[in-house]
Design a protein around this motif. Structure first.
Motif, PDB file in Angstrom:
ATOM      1  N   THR B  23     -35.448  50.566 -34.348  1.00 39.33           N
ATOM      2  CA  THR B  23     -36.664  50.172 -33.728  1.00 39.33           C
ATOM      3  C   THR B  23     -37.592  50.543 -34.735  1.00 39.33           C
ATOM      4  OG1 THR B  23     -36.406  52.417 -32.573  1.00 39.33           O
ATOM      5  CG2 THR B  23     -36.207  50.199 -31.370  1.00 39.33           C
ATOM      6  N   GLY B  24     -37.504  51.493 -35.619  1.00 41.84           N
ATOM      7  CA  GLY B  24     -38.658  51.908 -36.735  1.00 41.84           C
ATOM      8  C   GLY B  24     -38.546  51.448 -37.928  1.00 41.84           C
ATOM      9  N   HIS B  25     -38.138  50.120 -38.044  1.00 41.02           N
ATOM     10  CA  HIS B  25     -37.848  49.536 -39.260  1.00 41.02           C
ATOM     11  C   HIS B  25     -38.987  49.360 -39.992  1.00 41.02           C
ATOM     12  CE1 HIS B  25     -36.472  46.408 -42.333  1.00 41.02           C
ATOM     13  NE2 HIS B  25     -35.498  47.096 -42.151  1.00 41.02           N
ATOM     14  N   ALA B  26     -40.137  49.087 -39.599  1.00 41.01           N
ATOM     15  CA  ALA B  26     -41.333  48.929 -40.086  1.00 41.01           C
ATOM     16  C   ALA B  26     -41.758  50.207 -40.846  1.00 41.01           C
ATOM     17  CB  ALA B  26     -42.554  48.412 -38.987  1.00 41.01           C
ATOM     18  N   TYR B  27     -41.378  51.199 -40.337  1.00 40.99           N
ATOM     19  CA  TYR B  27     -41.775  52.278 -41.132  1.00 40.99           C
ATOM     20  C   TYR B  27     -41.200  52.628 -42.313  1.00 40.99           C
ATOM     21  CZ  TYR B  27     -43.558  57.316 -40.908  1.00 40.99           C
ATOM     22  OH  TYR B  27     -43.694  58.853 -41.220  1.00 40.99           O
ATOM     23  N   ASN B  28     -39.661  52.310 -42.205  1.00 40.54           N
ATOM     24  CA  ASN B  28     -38.823  52.481 -43.164  1.00 40.54           C
ATOM     25  C   ASN B  28     -39.267  51.357 -44.377  1.00 40.54           C
ATOM     26  OD1 ASN B  28     -36.706  52.787 -44.933  1.00 40.54           O
ATOM     27  ND2 ASN B  28     -35.215  52.000 -43.475  1.00 40.54           N
ATOM     28  N   CYS B 249     -44.267  58.883 -36.811  1.00 41.04           N
ATOM     29  CA  CYS B 249     -43.214  58.951 -36.293  1.00 41.04           C
ATOM     30  C   CYS B 249     -42.636  57.762 -35.581  1.00 41.04           C
ATOM     31  CB  CYS B 249     -43.371  60.223 -35.236  1.00 41.04           C
ATOM     32  SG  CYS B 249     -41.922  60.467 -33.984  1.00 41.04           S
ATOM     33  N   PRO B 250     -41.423  57.321 -35.642  1.00 36.46           N
ATOM     34  CA  PRO B 250     -40.933  56.267 -35.004  1.00 36.46           C
ATOM     35  C   PRO B 250     -40.627  56.478 -33.582  1.00 36.46           C
ATOM     36  CG  PRO B 250     -39.150  57.282 -36.223  1.00 36.46           C
ATOM     37  CD  PRO B 250     -40.612  57.937 -36.600  1.00 36.46           C
ATOM     38  N   THR B 251     -40.596  57.463 -33.066  1.00 33.99           N
ATOM     39  CA  THR B 251     -40.447  57.767 -31.569  1.00 33.99           C
ATOM     40  C   THR B 251     -41.720  57.558 -30.756  1.00 33.99           C
ATOM     41  OG1 THR B 251     -38.497  59.284 -32.054  1.00 33.99           O
ATOM     42  CG2 THR B 251     -39.446  59.109 -29.856  1.00 33.99           C
TER      43      THR B 251
END
Lengths: 262, 312
Positions: B23-28, B249-251
């Motif tokens: 779900t946090g791929h955009a952050y990666n 933070c992705p969460t």
């Protein structure tokens, strides 16, 4: 005698009389001054030791009741009945039956660690909340909470494969708690999630759900972790006096958790 | 801690963690792009594993410590790195916590040794690596002055509420480098993200809930609680005059997006503030396109706002 600031005026402790005359004066009605006398006799003298035997509860004995934890608490701001300071007090005093009155909300601690941050005695109240929730379940006082089920679903996947895959965790959790995956807000969420995604990326997401991410050569770690967790579990049960088969059977019977579909 | 950090952080081990692959791929994506644009190199930790997030510790805290220690062991023993950068607050927190527990907590060393041995890898020794957050990496690897020189599209007009969440600052004892006076991060009033975004031209609003909890640990298991907590944050951001909440933070990020939608659908409370990773904002300031930093992967649709500001 302990001071029970709010529990003294719990509705069931207040006496009311339809018709009562004393010394010629009519005092019928609902009087907060006529409180049922309460005598606590059922102390569980090993309660503090039992909580301290579970992970997170180790430092409960340090508490000096300043109340900083409750003052800082995220959940307390939403639900005033969520009172870590008071529960720690009850644990230390061994007042099990009083603690059990709040058994259905203790698991709601969100682990924000504000309490642990402000605690001047390094009690780690967040850990105590987790240990207490764990204790309630081990003793069979509550069914597994949704939080425990989530921890279980998540941890099982980590221990088995070394990694997690979001959508599988979500599906397994919803399945085990009997919730529908087609709730309006979930559908809306997925819609917005894919609104701008190119086809290539959607395919990559789909593939990830089939070819689960996993850590290579994980078998040794998996077996070692499982062995250690089982060992710890046996220790905890023993510390709580739960080693007998009869108790185990009771636990099994109390375990299944079903939450009505929203 | 003054220092050779600018040199040290030029090339670090990168621990994305599970969320950044899901779900946090955009952050990666945006973290890697920002690194490239700033000349900071990332080398992904080989064959990493999950840190245990918020969940494994409730099964057993020492297993969580082992999981984090293995990641650090991979970085130092398999790759020879002395710095691990984790952009996710959960991973960052857990690695820091493992470091603290291995040094201070009785019995932890033995359990980690035992599992590592059976798992067949070298045991991580406390002190072998330094764990940093993406914020430390950019703040000390480039600094505000260095960043200013590389900004090609100012974030001028963006009113940002900087949201750091719980795991970046609490509990204090696992972050020995914080609260050490000027130049260091504060656990009660964190400011690294504010500093970086201000250097990129944004206006940081006076936002009181920087370290409030989004209920991330119970985002699915106690959704109504999480929705209430997220609504507090969204409303406070709007009341502070922000048009965007910056996350690190992705969460937290997914929690804010998800419960913004849930609040609308379940409670009929609509909020309009947009949610972007701070690396997405920085990336756009460095001249990268909105797509390049993964704005299209967010649930919170901020294209209109970004177009208005001339960023997309």
């Amino acid at each position: 005698m302990p001071i029970h600031e709010k529990h003294l005026i719990r509705p069931e402790n207040i006496k009311s009389h339809d018709k009562l005359v004393m010394d010629g004066i009519d005092i019928s009605g609902h009087w907060s001054t006529f409180i049922e006398t309460r005598v606590v006799k059922d102390y569980n003298e090993s309660l503090q030791d039992e909580i301290a035997a579970l992970p997170g509860g180790e430092y409960v004995h340090r508490c000096w009741q300043c109340g900083s934890c409750t003052n800082a608490c995220t959940v307390n701001a939403i639900n005033p009945d969520f009172n870590p300071r008071y529960w720690i007090y009850l644990i230390r005093m061994g007042m099990e039956s009083e603690l059990l009155r709040d058994k259905d909300i203790i698991w709601q601690c969100v682990s924000c660690n504000k309490c642990t941050y402000v605690c001047p005695r390094e009690v780690a109240p967040e850990g105590v909340m987790k240990a207490t929730a764990h204790w309630l379940e081990l003793k069979g006082h509550t069914p597994q909470s949704p939080s425990t089920i989530f921890d279980d679903v998540f941890s099982t996947q980590v221990i088995e494969t070394g990694k997690i895959e979001d959508s599988l965790v979500v599906r397994n959790f919803f399945q085990r708690t009997g919730q529908s995956l087609t709730q309006d807000w979930l559908i809306e969420m997925v819609k917005r999630m894919v609104a701008h995604l190119p086809v290539k990326m959607l395919m990559a997401l789909g593939i990830a759900t089939v070819l689960r991410p996993r850590t290579k050569n994980w078998g040794g770690a998996r077996d070692a972790i499982k062995e250690y967790v089982a060992e710890q579990d046996a220790h905890h049960r023993k510390a709580l006096g739960l080693e007998s088969l009869v108790e185990m059977a009771k636990l099994e019977a109390a375990a299944p958790f079903k939450q009505a579909a929203e | 801690m003054t220092d050779n950090r600018a040199e040290k952080y030029k090339k670090v081990a990168y621990y994305p963690g599970c969320a950044l692959e899901g779900t946090g791929h955009a952050y990666n994506r945006s973290t890697k792009e920002v690194g490239k644009a700033l000349g900071l190199e990332l080398e992904e930790v080989k064959n990493w594993n999950c840190c245990g997030a918020m969940e494994v510790k409730n099964v057993d805290p020492k297993v969580q410590t082992y999981l984090s220690s293995r990641v650090m062991s991979q970085a130092v023993n398999e790759m020879g790195h002395s710095v691990v950068m984790a952009p996710c607050n959960g991973c960052y927190h857990n690695l820091k916590k493992a470091e603290f527990e291995l040094k201070n907590e009785e019995g932890t060393r033995e359990v980690v040794d035992r599992i590592s041995k059976k798992a067949g890898h070298k045991t991580y020794q406390a002190g072998e690596v330094e764990t940093i957050h993406a914020l430390d990496w950019i703040k000390h690897g480039i600094g505000e002055e260095g960043l200013k020189k590389k900004v090609s599209k100012s974030l001028k007009g963006m009113k940002v509420a900087n949201y750091y969440g719980c795991m970046y600052t609490r509990p204090r004892n696992i972050f020995p480098e914080k609260d050490k006076g000027p130049g260091t991060e504060s656990t009660s009033q964190p400011h690294f993200m504010d500093d970086l975004l201000a250097a990129a031209g944004a206006t940081n609003v006076d936002f009181p809930l920087k370290t409030a909890c989004c209920g991330g640990a119970h985002t699915l298991s106690d959704s109504d609680m999480s929705t209430k907590l997220v609504l507090n944050i969204l409303k406070a951001a709007e009341a502070s005059g922000a048009n965007v909440i910056a996350t690190e933070c992705p969460t937290c990020h997914t929690g804010l997006e998800m419960h913004q939608i849930r609040a609308e659908k379940r409670f009929g409370v609509k909020t309009n503030v947009k949610i972007l990773y701070f690396t997405q904002l920085l990336g756009m300031a460095l001249g990268l396109s909105a797509k390049k930093v993964g704005v299209h992967e967010n649930m919170s649709d901020s294209f209109e706002l970004l177009q208005k500001q001339g960023l997309a």
